[in-house]
Design an enzyme around this catalytic site. Structure first.
Site, PDB file in Angstrom:
ATOM      1  N   GLY A  76      34.435  36.577  31.063  1.00 57.93           N
ATOM      2  CA  GLY A  76      34.505  36.472  32.521  1.00 57.93           C
ATOM      3  C   GLY A  76      33.648  37.557  33.129  1.00 57.93           C
ATOM      4  N   ALA A 113      39.145  36.873  27.840  1.00 57.63           N
ATOM      5  CA  ALA A 113      40.229  37.641  27.231  1.00 57.63           C
ATOM      6  C   ALA A 113      40.831  38.580  28.271  1.00 57.63           C
ATOM      7  CB  ALA A 113      39.705  38.430  26.036  1.00 57.63           C
ATOM      8  N   LYS A 157      23.016  48.464  51.528  1.00 55.92           N
ATOM      9  CA  LYS A 157      22.064  49.287  50.775  1.00 55.92           C
ATOM     10  C   LYS A 157      20.652  48.946  51.226  1.00 55.92           C
ATOM     11  CE  LYS A 157      19.831  49.693  46.319  1.00 55.92           C
ATOM     12  NZ  LYS A 157      19.666  49.110  44.977  1.00 55.92           N
ATOM     13  N   MET A 198      38.932  34.913  21.871  1.00 56.47           N
ATOM     14  CA  MET A 198      38.246  34.163  20.827  1.00 56.47           C
ATOM     15  C   MET A 198      38.479  34.825  19.476  1.00 56.47           C
ATOM     16  SD  MET A 198      34.197  33.455  20.209  1.00 56.47           S
ATOM     17  CE  MET A 198      34.009  35.032  19.362  1.00 56.47           C
ATOM     18  N   TYR A 239       8.082  35.804  50.511  1.00 53.76           N
ATOM     19  CA  TYR A 239       8.623  36.606  49.409  1.00 53.76           C
ATOM     20  C   TYR A 239      10.132  36.441  49.274  1.00 53.76           C
ATOM     21  CZ  TYR A 239       9.317  40.573  46.311  1.00 53.76           C
ATOM     22  OH  TYR A 239       9.654  41.369  45.248  1.00 53.76           O
TER      23      TYR A 239
END
Length: 531
Positions: free
Chosen positions: A13, A39, A79, A198, A454
């Site tokens: 994840g 997990a 930012k 897993m 761009y």
């Protein structure tokens, strides 16, 4: 025969896994079953994350998620640049800039604004001519970007009515972004979320993955598997046995110590930029968010032990190392020889990693997902699709690796073994060519002055990610100048006069925006509903 991919299984994840699930859910228009095996006991890496501007256009806009919505959910802030502090002067790590011999402070910015041009020549080259001829002592980022004045005043890149004033990216809590996208993917795109671990990778006689076995005994079958398992590379490196190419011969830093630091926003304001503070054995990031900032000291364990790095980091921010919870990470620098092998595609840390000096980590994720969607296969896994995808990822990574290495290589610092060792590393031929181009006075990469072309076109940006302005910011910021002005300028008096008007316009725009924009603190309080 129906050769279409029916099921995609994503291992892991976190930010990479859920960005992949959400993006593919949209790109494949719900024609493919997507399963994320995550997990629950695996800790997530990251204390604050910084990004680049195309995140909204290339990712969130594509998913139909408004900027303000995800920002509120992820404690995000603005930012406008990376600000480099003390990359030219010797000394221990300090958030306070030292003074250069010319009287300027040891700081420079790498902003996101695009350079204007006169007669198709970017303003950078007119500035270099003036500087080399002694006609100005103004720094490149101050002369050519209105953004620098805005940042120095800690003003926001948007008005209170949310009109955009300039280009910007974001800071955010990466774990909250993962949780936000998990909820989006599961509730809006019917992605199946399996919380399990897993235990085994099942393969056929060709070496293709057929299924993943979990701790609870489930068998998750799929046609295409995406490895988002982080540095462990459980599918790509372990099951596929694809070698990881170590690139510590280009970039020395391989470790980090990080934490969140409380901050008095009302007293000190919120900076609209990421800071990169040079240290004796590396550098430290500072990522401001409301009420705190995320920070981490990136260092080479060949030149500082974990304890030494932690002490230097603690001293930088006045922290008590015995009573602060630190996150220690050792990372591998480099990339897989191939990001896509058979029916396994690696994304995020499982694919490649460079230190976050230019905030490229999240970009690497959605650039890879974009390219995967573009080259999405059927069950024949056409070699041309796979090879071209791999070439795209290889070139993207190597270009960024070279750009980051240039930060260290061309820094004039030689005061510690770490900084001296960086001068002894080999530069790739591609970055050598860019330096020679720059030193000859020519533009480096394609000069970009049209924001619509761009920032509005991911493919154009992908192939020219570090622009002429980027190289000028770093080279000039570190004190590396062209040998001579661009010779063609000697024949363009009218263009030089036009450039002078542009310089004046940059200053005028900066002054006007400083007066009219809200503080970053005030805009974030409004956005997040803070009292």
């Amino acid at each position: 025969m129906d050769n279409r991919i029916k099921t995609v299984v994503i291992l892991g994840g976190g930010t990479a896994g859920w960005m992949t699930a959400a993006y593919l859910g949209k790109a494949l228009q719900n024609t493919v079953k997507i399963v994320v095996l995550e997990a629950p006991t695996i800790p997530r890496i990251g204390v604050g994350e910084a990004t680049v501007p195309n995140l909204q256009r290339a990712f969130f806009d594509y998913l139909g998620i408004p900027e303000e919505e995800w920002m509120r959910e992820c404690n995000a802030s603005y930012k406008m640049a990376v600000k480099f502090i003390n990359w030219r002067t010797p000394g221990e790590g300090s958030p306070d800039p030292r003074t250069l011999d010319d009287g300027h402070t040891d700081t420079f910015h790498h902003p996101f604004g695009l350079l204007p041009s006169a007669d198709q020549i970017p303003l950078s080259h007119y500035w270099a001519a003036k500087r080399l001829q002694g006609e100005t002592d103004e720094n490149f980022d101050e002369a050519c970007f209105a953004d620098t004045a805005i940042m120095n005043a800690k003003k926001a890149p948007r008005f209170l009515d949310m009109r955009r004033a300039t280009n910007y990216a974001w800071h955010f809590d990466a774990s909250k972004v993962a949780a936000f996208l998990r909820n989006f993917a599961v509730t809006k795109q019917a992605v199946e979320h399996v919380e399990d671990e897993m235990t085994e990778v099942l393969t056929d006689e060709r070496g293709f993955i057929t299924a993943l076995r979990t701790k609870s005994g489930r068998i998750l079958q799929g046609d295409l598997f995406v490895d988002c398992s982080g540095f462990r590379g459980l599918l790509i490196n372990k099951a596929m046995e694809e070698p990881f190419i170590d690139m510590s011969d280009h970039l020395l830093c391989n470790s980090a110590v990080a934490t969140a630091v409380p901050h008095d926003d009302e007293k000190n304001g919120v900076e609209p930029y990421t800071s990169s503070i040079a240290m004796e054995a590396g550098w430290t990031w500072k990522i401001p968010m409301l009420g705190r900032f995320g920070s981490g000291h990136v260092y080479s364990d060949h030149f500082a032990t974990q304890d030494e790095a932690t002490l230097a980091f603690s001293k930088l921010w006045g922290l008590d190392p015995d009573n602060t919870e630190f996150n220690h990470v050792r990372f591998r620098v480099g990339r897989n020889r191939r990001a896509w092998v058979r029916n396994c595609v690696s994304v995020g840390l499982a694919s490649c990693f460079v230190e976050p000096l230019e905030s490229s980590g999240i970009y690497f994720i959605y650039a890879a997902i974009h390219m995967l969607a573009k080259h999405f296969p059927d069950k024949t896994f056409d070699k041309v699709l796979v090879d071209r995808f791999n070439r795209e990822i290889e070139e993207m990574f190597d270009d960024t690796r070279d750009f980051l290495q240039a930060h260290y290589y061309f820094s004039p610092r030689v005061d510690t073994p770490f900084w001296r060792a960086n001068k002894e590393l080999k530069l790739a031929d591609s970055i050598k060519d860019k330096v020679e181009t720059y030193r000859a006075g020519l533009p480096v990469n394609l000069p970009v002055t049209d924001e619509g072309t761009y920032y509005g076109n991911f493919e154009a940006e992908f192939r020219n990610f570090w622009t002429n302005g980027s190289y000028y910011c770093i080279f000039a910021g570190l004190g590396l100048m062209p040998r001579n002005p661009l010779p063609a300028l000697a024949y363009k008096p009218q263009s030089i006069a036009e450039a002078e008007l542009l310089f004046a316009d940059v200053k005028r725009k900066g002054d006007t925006l400083v007066e009219s924009l809200p503080s970053t603190y005030d805009l974030l309080r409004q956005l997040h509903g803070a009292s």
